[in-house]
Motif scaffolding. Sequence first.
Motif, PDB file in Angstrom:
ATOM      1  N   ASP A 216      50.998  29.488  29.822  1.00  0.00           N
ATOM      2  CA  ASP A 216      49.795  29.882  29.065  1.00  0.00           C
ATOM      3  C   ASP A 216      50.171  30.871  27.966  1.00  0.00           C
ATOM      4  O   ASP A 216      49.698  30.785  26.834  1.00  0.00           O
ATOM      5  CB  ASP A 216      48.782  30.604  29.969  1.00  0.00           C
ATOM      6  CG  ASP A 216      48.149  29.704  31.018  1.00  0.00           C
ATOM      7  OD1 ASP A 216      48.038  28.493  30.774  1.00  0.00           O
ATOM      8  OD2 ASP A 216      47.771  30.246  32.085  1.00  0.00           O
ATOM      9  N   ILE A 217      51.004  31.813  28.350  1.00  0.00           N
ATOM     10  CA  ILE A 217      51.343  32.917  27.453  1.00  0.00           C
ATOM     11  C   ILE A 217      52.399  32.492  26.429  1.00  0.00           C
ATOM     12  O   ILE A 217      52.242  32.707  25.227  1.00  0.00           O
ATOM     13  CB  ILE A 217      51.871  34.111  28.287  1.00  0.00           C
ATOM     14  CG1 ILE A 217      50.761  34.626  29.216  1.00  0.00           C
ATOM     15  CG2 ILE A 217      52.395  35.229  27.384  1.00  0.00           C
ATOM     16  CD1 ILE A 217      51.239  35.578  30.306  1.00  0.00           C
TER      17      ILE A 217
ATOM     18  N   VAL B 104      45.758  42.385  30.911  1.00  0.00           N
ATOM     19  CA  VAL B 104      45.428  41.998  32.288  1.00  0.00           C
ATOM     20  C   VAL B 104      45.456  43.229  33.183  1.00  0.00           C
ATOM     21  O   VAL B 104      46.023  44.261  32.820  1.00  0.00           O
ATOM     22  CB  VAL B 104      46.420  40.966  32.874  1.00  0.00           C
ATOM     23  CG1 VAL B 104      46.175  39.580  32.318  1.00  0.00           C
ATOM     24  CG2 VAL B 104      47.859  41.398  32.674  1.00  0.00           C
TER      25      VAL B 104
ATOM     26  N   TYR C 279      52.209  28.902  40.510  1.00  0.00           N
ATOM     27  CA  TYR C 279      51.175  29.603  39.725  1.00  0.00           C
ATOM     28  C   TYR C 279      51.800  30.459  38.612  1.00  0.00           C
ATOM     29  O   TYR C 279      51.360  30.406  37.460  1.00  0.00           O
ATOM     30  CB  TYR C 279      50.350  30.451  40.696  1.00  0.00           C
ATOM     31  CG  TYR C 279      49.122  31.146  40.154  1.00  0.00           C
ATOM     32  CD1 TYR C 279      47.848  30.781  40.580  1.00  0.00           C
ATOM     33  CD2 TYR C 279      49.219  32.214  39.263  1.00  0.00           C
ATOM     34  CE1 TYR C 279      46.710  31.436  40.126  1.00  0.00           C
ATOM     35  CE2 TYR C 279      48.085  32.874  38.800  1.00  0.00           C
ATOM     36  CZ  TYR C 279      46.840  32.487  39.235  1.00  0.00           C
ATOM     37  OH  TYR C 279      45.729  33.139  38.768  1.00  0.00           O
TER      38      TYR C 279
ATOM     39  N   PHE D  95      40.888  32.257  27.233  1.00  0.00           N
ATOM     40  CA  PHE D  95      40.661  30.935  27.813  1.00  0.00           C
ATOM     41  C   PHE D  95      40.152  31.025  29.241  1.00  0.00           C
ATOM     42  O   PHE D  95      40.154  32.081  29.865  1.00  0.00           O
ATOM     43  CB  PHE D  95      41.935  30.089  27.718  1.00  0.00           C
ATOM     44  CG  PHE D  95      43.034  30.525  28.639  1.00  0.00           C
ATOM     45  CD1 PHE D  95      43.850  31.593  28.320  1.00  0.00           C
ATOM     46  CD2 PHE D  95      43.247  29.856  29.835  1.00  0.00           C
ATOM     47  CE1 PHE D  95      44.859  31.991  29.181  1.00  0.00           C
ATOM     48  CE2 PHE D  95      44.261  30.245  30.693  1.00  0.00           C
ATOM     49  CZ  PHE D  95      45.065  31.319  30.369  1.00  0.00           C
TER      50      PHE D  95
ATOM     51  N   MET E 158      51.153  30.308  34.521  1.00  0.00           N
ATOM     52  CA  MET E 158      50.664  31.471  33.776  1.00  0.00           C
ATOM     53  C   MET E 158      51.643  31.838  32.660  1.00  0.00           C
ATOM     54  O   MET E 158      51.228  32.188  31.547  1.00  0.00           O
ATOM     55  CB  MET E 158      50.444  32.651  34.718  1.00  0.00           C
ATOM     56  CG  MET E 158      49.997  33.905  34.005  1.00  0.00           C
ATOM     57  SD  MET E 158      49.149  35.045  35.125  1.00  0.00           S
ATOM     58  CE  MET E 158      49.206  36.545  34.150  1.00  0.00           C
TER      59      MET E 158
ATOM     60  N   ALA F 252      40.862  29.596  32.875  1.00  0.00           N
ATOM     61  CA  ALA F 252      41.984  28.994  33.594  1.00  0.00           C
ATOM     62  C   ALA F 252      41.470  28.072  34.694  1.00  0.00           C
ATOM     63  O   ALA F 252      41.419  28.436  35.866  1.00  0.00           O
ATOM     64  CB  ALA F 252      42.887  30.085  34.156  1.00  0.00           C
TER      65      ALA F 252
ATOM     66  N   ARG G  71      40.328  33.173  35.626  1.00  0.00           N
ATOM     67  CA  ARG G  71      40.274  31.999  36.480  1.00  0.00           C
ATOM     68  C   ARG G  71      38.838  31.576  36.722  1.00  0.00           C
ATOM     69  O   ARG G  71      37.964  32.417  36.916  1.00  0.00           O
ATOM     70  CB  ARG G  71      40.936  32.329  37.823  1.00  0.00           C
ATOM     71  CG  ARG G  71      41.988  31.342  38.210  1.00  0.00           C
ATOM     72  CD  ARG G  71      42.974  31.879  39.210  1.00  0.00           C
ATOM     73  NE  ARG G  71      42.601  33.154  39.781  1.00  0.00           N
ATOM     74  CZ  ARG G  71      42.195  33.310  41.055  1.00  0.00           C
ATOM     75  NH1 ARG G  71      42.109  32.278  41.859  1.00  0.00           N
ATOM     76  NH2 ARG G  71      41.906  34.515  41.510  1.00  0.00           N
TER      77      ARG G  71
ATOM     78  N   HIS H 295      44.461  26.842  36.979  1.00  0.00           N
ATOM     79  CA  HIS H 295      44.804  27.850  37.970  1.00  0.00           C
ATOM     80  C   HIS H 295      43.793  27.867  39.125  1.00  0.00           C
ATOM     81  O   HIS H 295      44.145  28.118  40.268  1.00  0.00           O
ATOM     82  CB  HIS H 295      44.873  29.239  37.339  1.00  0.00           C
ATOM     83  CG  HIS H 295      46.205  29.551  36.733  1.00  0.00           C
ATOM     84  ND1 HIS H 295      46.415  29.637  35.382  1.00  0.00           N
ATOM     85  CD2 HIS H 295      47.401  29.776  37.298  1.00  0.00           C
ATOM     86  CE1 HIS H 295      47.684  29.916  35.152  1.00  0.00           C
ATOM     87  NE2 HIS H 295      48.309  30.009  36.298  1.00  0.00           N
TER      88      HIS H 295
ATOM     89  N   GLN I  21      48.157  41.745  37.931  1.00  0.00           N
ATOM     90  CA  GLN I  21      48.852  40.655  37.235  1.00  0.00           C
ATOM     91  C   GLN I  21      50.190  41.095  36.640  1.00  0.00           C
ATOM     92  O   GLN I  21      50.885  40.309  36.000  1.00  0.00           O
ATOM     93  CB  GLN I  21      47.962  40.107  36.109  1.00  0.00           C
ATOM     94  CG  GLN I  21      46.659  39.503  36.592  1.00  0.00           C
ATOM     95  CD  GLN I  21      46.881  38.291  37.463  1.00  0.00           C
ATOM     96  OE1 GLN I  21      47.671  37.412  37.149  1.00  0.00           O
ATOM     97  NE2 GLN I  21      46.205  38.253  38.599  1.00  0.00           N
TER      98      GLN I  21
ATOM     99  N   VAL J  25      49.179  40.828  26.309  1.00  0.00           N
ATOM    100  CA  VAL J  25      48.391  40.150  27.328  1.00  0.00           C
ATOM    101  C   VAL J  25      47.590  41.188  28.115  1.00  0.00           C
ATOM    102  O   VAL J  25      48.130  41.853  28.995  1.00  0.00           O
ATOM    103  CB  VAL J  25      49.315  39.362  28.285  1.00  0.00           C
ATOM    104  CG1 VAL J  25      48.499  38.599  29.316  1.00  0.00           C
ATOM    105  CG2 VAL J  25      50.209  38.405  27.506  1.00  0.00           C
TER     106      VAL J  25
ATOM    107  N   HIS K  99      53.223  39.006  37.554  1.00  0.00           N
ATOM    108  CA  HIS K  99      53.264  37.722  36.853  1.00  0.00           C
ATOM    109  C   HIS K  99      53.780  37.885  35.425  1.00  0.00           C
ATOM    110  O   HIS K  99      54.507  37.040  34.907  1.00  0.00           O
ATOM    111  CB  HIS K  99      51.863  37.098  36.812  1.00  0.00           C
ATOM    112  CG  HIS K  99      51.374  36.614  38.148  1.00  0.00           C
ATOM    113  ND1 HIS K  99      50.050  36.555  38.475  1.00  0.00           N
ATOM    114  CD2 HIS K  99      52.053  36.182  39.234  1.00  0.00           C
ATOM    115  CE1 HIS K  99      49.922  36.087  39.714  1.00  0.00           C
ATOM    116  NE2 HIS K  99      51.123  35.869  40.192  1.00  0.00           N
TER     117      HIS K  99
ATOM    118  N   LEU L 227      46.518  37.259  24.105  1.00  0.00           N
ATOM    119  CA  LEU L 227      46.022  36.141  24.904  1.00  0.00           C
ATOM    120  C   LEU L 227      45.637  36.610  26.301  1.00  0.00           C
ATOM    121  O   LEU L 227      46.336  37.414  26.906  1.00  0.00           O
ATOM    122  CB  LEU L 227      47.102  35.055  25.014  1.00  0.00           C
ATOM    123  CG  LEU L 227      46.741  33.913  25.977  1.00  0.00           C
ATOM    124  CD1 LEU L 227      46.882  32.567  25.303  1.00  0.00           C
ATOM    125  CD2 LEU L 227      47.586  33.965  27.234  1.00  0.00           C
ATOM    126  N   SER L 228      44.495  36.148  26.772  1.00  0.00           N
ATOM    127  CA  SER L 228      44.157  36.443  28.155  1.00  0.00           C
ATOM    128  C   SER L 228      43.250  35.357  28.715  1.00  0.00           C
ATOM    129  O   SER L 228      42.573  34.649  27.963  1.00  0.00           O
ATOM    130  CB  SER L 228      43.489  37.807  28.286  1.00  0.00           C
ATOM    131  OG  SER L 228      43.497  38.196  29.654  1.00  0.00           O
ATOM    132  N   GLY L 229      43.260  35.249  30.019  1.00  0.00           N
ATOM    133  CA  GLY L 229      42.449  34.219  30.652  1.00  0.00           C
ATOM    134  C   GLY L 229      41.802  34.723  31.923  1.00  0.00           C
ATOM    135  O   GLY L 229      42.254  35.691  32.523  1.00  0.00           O
TER     136      GLY L 229
END
Length: 353
Positions: free
Chosen positions: A156-157, A167, A149, A41, A153, A43, A12, A46, A171, A165, A174, A8-10
Amino acid sequence: MNEKEIVLSGIRATGNLHLGNYYGALSKFVKMQEDYDCLYFIADLHALTTNPDPKALHENVLNILAEYLAAGVDPDKATIFVQSDVPEISEMYLLLNMHVGIGELLRTTSFKDKARKQLGLSGADEGDIEKQIIGSETNKRVNAGLLTYPTLMAVDILIQKAHKVPVGKDQEQHLELTRRFARRFNSFYNVDLFPEPENFNFGGHAVKVPGLDGSGKMGKSEGNCIYLVDEEKVLRKKVMRAVTDEGPKEPNQPISEPVQNLLTLMELTSTPEIVQSYRDAYADCSIRYGDMKKQLAEDILKVTTPIRERYAEIRADKDYIAKVVRQGADRARERASKTLEEVRRAMGIVKFY
Ligand code: TRP
């Protein structure tokens, strides 16, 4: 059963995507969709932490969706969705916040950086940022959404029970918090709900895509970007104006940072032979930056032109974009609602009628 791992990754929704996003994220998204169960996705929640103009936010969501698709993310292979289309995320965000410490959020590097910006503090008067936040006047507030934030996040995960993930380094903190929250939740309620997600460097080492301004990496806020959708003329102009140095003074001298940055961009977009020829030219002092930049612009255009052209088509086709996100939202919600139900149950929020 041989279930694929969840990736999964997003990104912003704060502006168009640039070459750094492409090499750091998008191009990997495209490769990973073949081997993993991928969710990508946008974000938008965010993005709200920095109070964007509503109209700009909406446009950005559509732009990035079209950029995902234009770059080759395939909605039949990967799930593409918009964060706010999954209301389960917002509910779980409230629930998870009950297990997140204000202190650990206040200590997050990205929070401190952004809070400093929102308060209009320069690097010099860092001081005790926590005191400054609490004491700040109401017209210069740091919003609570920015503080939380990392909770959002993490949700989301965790709501997708993602294993991997992909990133950037920025990140990592996070993600570390996400792992901590997952462990904390599992052990507090004595459940085994969440796997601990790990960063994922698909295809080896992380690429750091430099900007055109001589130092540092490409970034939206640095104003040193080549955007995937830059028109040919604009792109050429940007590359021709890139910072270099005064030229090598003696054979085999070390390569200066601005020139190395251009070589790094070449390594991403040109052939190894072309890159080597410019390295050699630097070493024997025959390098001509004008030629080098022309070549670089040409090779970058080979990457971006097909994306830009597909982007224009897709961006104009709102029905298609709508179909993609509706399908993505359905899939993302299916997983999310299952997890949310488990979370509510674990916490004692149980419907009895
Ligand atoms: N914080 C990420 C960034 O700024 C974007 C993001 C939000 C994200 N939620 C995520 C990335 C979940 C990976 C997984 O780049």
